[in-house]
Design a protein around this motif. Structure first.
Motif, PDB file in Angstrom:
ATOM      1  N   TYR A  24     -42.988 -41.980   5.302  1.00 25.77           N
ATOM      2  CA  TYR A  24     -42.076 -41.045   5.969  1.00 25.77           C
ATOM      3  C   TYR A  24     -42.782 -40.226   7.056  1.00 25.77           C
ATOM      4  O   TYR A  24     -42.129 -39.631   7.905  1.00 25.77           O
ATOM      5  CB  TYR A  24     -41.400 -40.131   4.934  1.00 25.77           C
ATOM      6  N   ASN A  25     -44.120 -40.206   7.029  1.00 26.11           N
ATOM      7  CA  ASN A  25     -44.866 -39.519   8.097  1.00 26.11           C
ATOM      8  C   ASN A  25     -44.998 -40.387   9.340  1.00 26.11           C
ATOM      9  O   ASN A  25     -45.306 -39.901  10.412  1.00 26.11           O
ATOM     10  CB  ASN A  25     -46.283 -39.146   7.626  1.00 26.11           C
ATOM     11  N   LEU A  26     -44.817 -41.696   9.159  1.00 25.66           N
ATOM     12  CA  LEU A  26     -45.098 -42.637  10.244  1.00 25.66           C
ATOM     13  C   LEU A  26     -43.841 -43.311  10.788  1.00 25.66           C
ATOM     14  O   LEU A  26     -43.813 -43.751  11.938  1.00 25.66           O
ATOM     15  CB  LEU A  26     -46.050 -43.736   9.736  1.00 25.66           C
ATOM     16  N   PHE A  51     -40.835 -50.760  10.863  1.00 25.93           N
ATOM     17  CA  PHE A  51     -39.859 -49.674  11.040  1.00 25.93           C
ATOM     18  C   PHE A  51     -39.909 -49.174  12.485  1.00 25.93           C
ATOM     19  O   PHE A  51     -40.866 -49.448  13.206  1.00 25.93           O
ATOM     20  CB  PHE A  51     -40.253 -48.480  10.154  1.00 25.93           C
ATOM     21  N   ASN A  52     -38.907 -48.349  12.863  1.00 27.78           N
ATOM     22  CA  ASN A  52     -39.045 -47.589  14.111  1.00 27.78           C
ATOM     23  C   ASN A  52     -40.155 -46.569  13.890  1.00 27.78           C
ATOM     24  O   ASN A  52     -40.226 -45.951  12.828  1.00 27.78           O
ATOM     25  CB  ASN A  52     -37.734 -46.894  14.458  1.00 27.78           C
ATOM     26  N   LYS A  53     -40.991 -46.375  14.915  1.00 28.29           N
ATOM     27  CA  LYS A  53     -42.157 -45.510  14.692  1.00 28.29           C
ATOM     28  C   LYS A  53     -41.847 -44.051  15.010  1.00 28.29           C
ATOM     29  O   LYS A  53     -40.950 -43.750  15.790  1.00 28.29           O
ATOM     30  CB  LYS A  53     -43.335 -45.984  15.536  1.00 28.29           C
ATOM     31  N   LYS A  54     -42.604 -43.170  14.371  1.00 29.80           N
ATOM     32  CA  LYS A  54     -42.547 -41.754  14.724  1.00 29.80           C
ATOM     33  C   LYS A  54     -43.491 -41.506  15.892  1.00 29.80           C
ATOM     34  O   LYS A  54     -44.418 -42.293  16.142  1.00 29.80           O
ATOM     35  CB  LYS A  54     -42.951 -40.891  13.525  1.00 29.80           C
ATOM     36  N   GLU A  55     -43.295 -40.363  16.551  1.00 26.28           N
ATOM     37  CA  GLU A  55     -44.088 -39.981  17.715  1.00 26.28           C
ATOM     38  C   GLU A  55     -45.609 -40.006  17.453  1.00 26.28           C
ATOM     39  O   GLU A  55     -46.386 -40.420  18.322  1.00 26.28           O
ATOM     40  CB  GLU A  55     -43.639 -38.559  18.110  1.00 26.28           C
TER      41      GLU A  55
END
Ligand code: TXA
Ligand code: MG
Length: 351
Positions: free
Chosen positions: A73-75, A99-103
């Motif tokens: 969930y952090n990534l 997954f779609n990535k986080k910033e």
């Protein structure tokens, strides 16, 4: 550069490796699938060093390794209930999810993509390294780009000694071929690279799963979803051919054996070094000086664990021509044949 080489069981080895990762250096380490070449996934400079050490094209994204399911969930954005069900069933283990990535995940790590590949390995040394370093580890297989993936620390040393900070030797890996990659961003989850976790196993948890059409279609113009699947790969230096029965690819028939023996004779007479890849039950059928064993026909796990080592043995004896039997395409056999066919550059002889 002097590469530090230590056994994972050696006192303090994981600590030394952790310090290297924390300051942005590179460490090769064992996982249950193949050895990985690790660097801090959130540092663009570390990822760029990984590409350089492997000689890998920088549009081919890296897998981020975590030690705790909740780190996803952090990534990643939009972790679906289906993804959570797969994580619950197969993590830690040989499955990578996209997954779609986080910033926070730099484009250098994802080869410029807006998605990120994440895996939680089950190998205890890998888990310890991730935990002790406190780093999410970006790690492709620890081979020079294009060569067979490493299933022992010796394979890593062959390719990367002098190019990276450290190699952690945890002995031979268990599975021997890379993780199954499943794209969770598509409408129907899609297998981008087959592996030990099979389509059937995935479907038993979440229902329908597709296989990336580019992996199974003869149309060479289709682009695979995993950029890495488009490159020639896993290839030994000699010319590898797969010889199979056109009647039943699962059976090594008399015709297959005769064909391989006649090719061996022909190429040997021309002065070439020739090797045959076979399994225990058929090894006595061939007349060749270099018989290289791939485990046991009826047990895919023994074939997977030997596959890359066998291809590297072909290089070690400098084989010019290599002839291999085929394997059934069911379950794990599908993953084995995916690697073997790529290694052979799609050269399959049907008899
Ligand atoms: O078992 C494994 O997965 C091993 C161990 C070390 O964990 N790692 C591994 O990494 O095989 P590598 O870099 O050799 O293969 C990664 C594959 C490549 O085909 C790459 O294109 C694909 O994963 N990949 C990575 N991120 C992706 C993304 N965001 N979208 C699509 N494919 C991705
Ligand atoms: Mg690789």
């Amino acid at each position: 550069m002097e590469t530090i080489i230590k056994k994972t069981s050696e006192n303090g080895a994981i600590k030394v490796a952790s310090e290297i990762l924390k300051r942005g250096g590179l460490v090769a380490f064992p996982t249950e699938t193949v050895y990985g070449l690790g660097g801090d996934a959130l540092r663009p400079d570390a990822s760029m060093h990984i590409y350089k050490a492997k000689g890998r094209p920088s549009d081919n994204p890296l897998i981020v390794h975590i030690a705790d399911k909740k780190d996803v969930y952090n990534l990643a954005e939009n972790v679906s209930p289906k993804a959570e069900a797969l994580m619950e069933a197969f993590w830690p283990g040989p499955m990578t999810l996209i997954f779609n990535k986080k910033e926070v995940v730099p484009k250098e790590t994802t080869g410029g993509l807006n998605t990120v590949a994440i895996r939680m390995p089950s190998h205890p040394d890998a888990a310890r390294l991730i935990r002790e370093s406190g780093v999410y580890i970006a790690a492709p297989s620890a081979n020079t780009s294009g060569r067979p993936s490493p299933s022992t620390a010796e394979h890593v040393i062959e390719d990367l000694d002098g190019k990276i900070d450290m190699i952690l030797d945890g002995g031979p890996v268990g599975i021997g071929i890379e993780s199954t990659i499943v794209d969770m961003t598509s409408e129907i989850p899609t297998i981008c690279r087959p592996g030990f976790i099979t389509k059937k196993m995935l479907e038993s948890i979440i229902g329908e799963v597709e296989i990336d059409k580019a992996l199974i279609s003869p149309d060479k113009n289709l682009h695979p979803k995993a950029p890495g699947m488009k490159y020639t790969h896993y290839a030994p230096q000699g010319q590898l051919y797969i010889v199979e029965s056109s009647v039943d690819e699962r059976v090594v028939t008399e015709e297959v054996i005769n064909k391989i023996n006649s090719l061996v004779e022909e190429k040997s007479k021309e002065g070439f070094k020739v090797a045959v890849l076979t399994t225990k039950d058929k090894m006595s059928s061939y007349k060749c000086d270099n018989i290289i064993l791939l485990g046991e026909k009826g047990d895919g796990t023994t074939v997977a664990s030997r596959l890359y080592a066998a291809l590297r043995e072909c290089d070690a004896i400098q084989a010019d021509y290599i002839y291999s039997e085929g394997f059934n395409r069911d379950d794990l056999g599908g993953a084995i044949m995916n690697r073997l066919i790529k290694s052979a550059g799609h050269k399959v002889i049907l008899v």
